[in-house]
Scaffold this active site. Structure first.
Site, PDB file in Angstrom:
ATOM      1  N   CYS A 131       0.847  -1.196   0.000  1.00  0.00           N
ATOM      2  CA  CYS A 131       0.000   0.000   0.000  1.00  0.00           C
ATOM      3  C   CYS A 131       0.882   1.245   0.000  1.00  0.00           C
ATOM      4  CB  CYS A 131      -0.943   0.011   1.193  1.00  0.00           C
ATOM      5  SG  CYS A 131      -2.020   1.472   1.197  1.00  0.00           S
ATOM      6  N   CYS A 134      -0.238   4.095   2.423  1.00  0.00           N
ATOM      7  CA  CYS A 134       0.122   3.844   3.826  1.00  0.00           C
ATOM      8  C   CYS A 134       1.636   3.957   4.034  1.00  0.00           C
ATOM      9  CB  CYS A 134      -0.402   2.482   4.271  1.00  0.00           C
ATOM     10  SG  CYS A 134      -2.215   2.419   4.351  1.00  0.00           S
TER      11      CYS A 134
END
Length: 176
Positions: A131, A134
């Site tokens: 991700c 993130c």
């Protein structure tokens, strides 16, 4: 017990992973709680039973009970957040960014360990799950908390090696 069991289970073609397990976790330049918390969170994220069981057993001698729970909590919350935020990003429609998540994330506010250590564990799990949103967010938070690029890099190295061990052992089990 621990890393030695994982290394013994790895096949010869994964010799580099065997060597890297020791050089990334056991001799990390991170504080022991940071390194072992990272390893444990990554073992949860990597999902291999042998890797998880053995890293959890060895991590218990380096982490207090609150840190063990926090590392597992980092993996759990990032399992949700990595899917959610990666999906919103990959859809490519900026209007999704203004829609609130409405997902409970209370552990992030009260992890039971130093907040920066928890962020490191979240970053490492995000590296495993891929991700980018993130990763950027946690890296920025870590850098603002005083972590050096080298410390962030250590977390990424641990994530890479724990994940590689899990993938290799999963492959061996499937081929057996």
């Amino acid at each position: 017990m621990g890393l030695d069991v994982i290394k013994a289970a790895l096949p010869e073609y994964a010799k580099d992973i065997k060597l890297n397990l020791s050089s990334t976790i056991a001799t990390s330049t991170l504080k022991p709680e940071q390194a072992w918390g990272t390893a444990l969170a990554c073992a949860v994220a990597a999902r291999n039973p042998v890797v998880l069981r053995e890293i959890a057993a060895e991590a218990a001698s380096h982490l207090g009970p609150e840190a063990v729970e926090a590392a597992k909590g980092a993996a759990a919350i990032m399992a949700m957040n990595n899917v959610y935020y990666r999906a919103k990003h990959l859809i490519g429609d900026d209007q999704y960014q203004s829609i609130p998540a409405r997902l409970r994330m209370q552990i992030i506010a009260k992890p039971g360990v130093d907040k920066a250590d928890f962020e490191l564990w979240c970053l490492a799990v995000s590296a495993i799950t891929g991700c980018g949103v993130c990763l950027e967010s946690h890296e920025k938070t870590l850098r603002n908390a005083g972590f050096s690029r080298e410390q962030v890099h250590e977390g990424l190295r641990i994530a890479a090696v724990v994940h590689a061990a899990a993938v290799t052992l999963d492959a061996q089990a499937a081929l057996a």
